[in-house]
Design a protein around this motif. Structure first.
Motif, PDB file in Angstrom:
ATOM      1  N   UNK A  25      16.051 -36.571 133.487  1.00 30.10           N
ATOM      2  CA  UNK A  25      17.329 -36.575 132.769  1.00 30.10           C
ATOM      3  C   UNK A  25      17.213 -35.809 131.458  1.00 30.10           C
ATOM      4  N   UNK A  26      16.131 -36.028 130.722  1.00 30.50           N
ATOM      5  CA  UNK A  26      15.937 -35.334 129.441  1.00 30.50           C
ATOM      6  C   UNK A  26      15.687 -33.849 129.669  1.00 30.50           C
ATOM      7  N   UNK A  27      14.862 -33.521 130.640  1.00 26.60           N
ATOM      8  CA  UNK A  27      14.578 -32.107 130.920  1.00 26.60           C
ATOM      9  C   UNK A  27      15.834 -31.368 131.382  1.00 26.60           C
ATOM     10  N   UNK A  28      16.717 -32.059 132.110  1.00 27.00           N
ATOM     11  CA  UNK A  28      17.944 -31.414 132.581  1.00 27.00           C
ATOM     12  C   UNK A  28      18.873 -31.058 131.419  1.00 27.00           C
ATOM     13  N   UNK A  29      18.621 -31.637 130.255  1.00 31.51           N
ATOM     14  CA  UNK A  29      19.411 -31.346 129.058  1.00 31.51           C
ATOM     15  C   UNK A  29      18.833 -30.185 128.250  1.00 31.51           C
ATOM     16  N   UNK A  30      17.760 -29.582 128.775  1.00 27.96           N
ATOM     17  CA  UNK A  30      17.143 -28.444 128.104  1.00 27.96           C
ATOM     18  C   UNK A  30      16.132 -28.835 127.038  1.00 27.96           C
ATOM     19  N   UNK A  31      15.648 -30.075 127.092  1.00 31.96           N
ATOM     20  CA  UNK A  31      14.647 -30.550 126.141  1.00 31.96           C
ATOM     21  C   UNK A  31      13.309 -30.726 126.843  1.00 31.96           C
TER      22      UNK A  31
END
Length: 132
Positions: A25-31
């Motif tokens: 979920x966090x990686x999908x936000x570009x982080x």
């Protein structure tokens, strides 16, 4: 999966229990996530980073969330991946912020419209990321 301990029968009616992979979920936000589980602060999406005591961090979260409409739905995750995350509105978070802090070492609050993310890291560090 474990239900967050502060969710009694009444509070359970105000949330949805969700089982979603936090890291994805966090990686999908570009982080990016560092190997010790904290979001990489080396990003242009960083809006705020403070280190202080719990009361100061809670006040920072309250102040930030009070600037948002209370009906906005957010996703709250804890570092214990065996625990359900919850979908709830901002008012619920504000009303239960002490419990959210007490539930686990670290937690994340992500707006479901993917505009912002709050990370509370257990070493008394609060980060807010603006995603759009």
């Amino acid at each position: 999966m474990i239900i967050p301990s502060f969710l009694n029968e009444t509070l359970l009616n105000s949330v949805s229990l969700i089982s979603i992979d936090l890291e994805n979920s966090i990686k999908s936000l570009g982080l990016n996530i560092l190997n010790y589980g904290v979001i990489d602060k080396d990003t242009d999406k960083m809006e705020l980073l403070v280190q202080n005591d719990r009361e100061f961090l809670q006040e920072g979260i309250r102040k930030y969330l009070m600037s948002k409409p209370m009906h906005v739905i957010v996703h709250v995750f804890w570092s214990n991946l065996s625990k359900y995350s919850i979908l709830c509105n901002i008012k619920f978070v504000l009303d239960n912020l002490d419990n959210i802090f007490d539930e686990d070492w670290d937690f994340w609050i992500i707006s479901t419209n993917k505009e912002w993310l709050i990370e509370n890291y257990h070493e008394e560090e609060l980060s807010i990321f603006l995603l759009n």
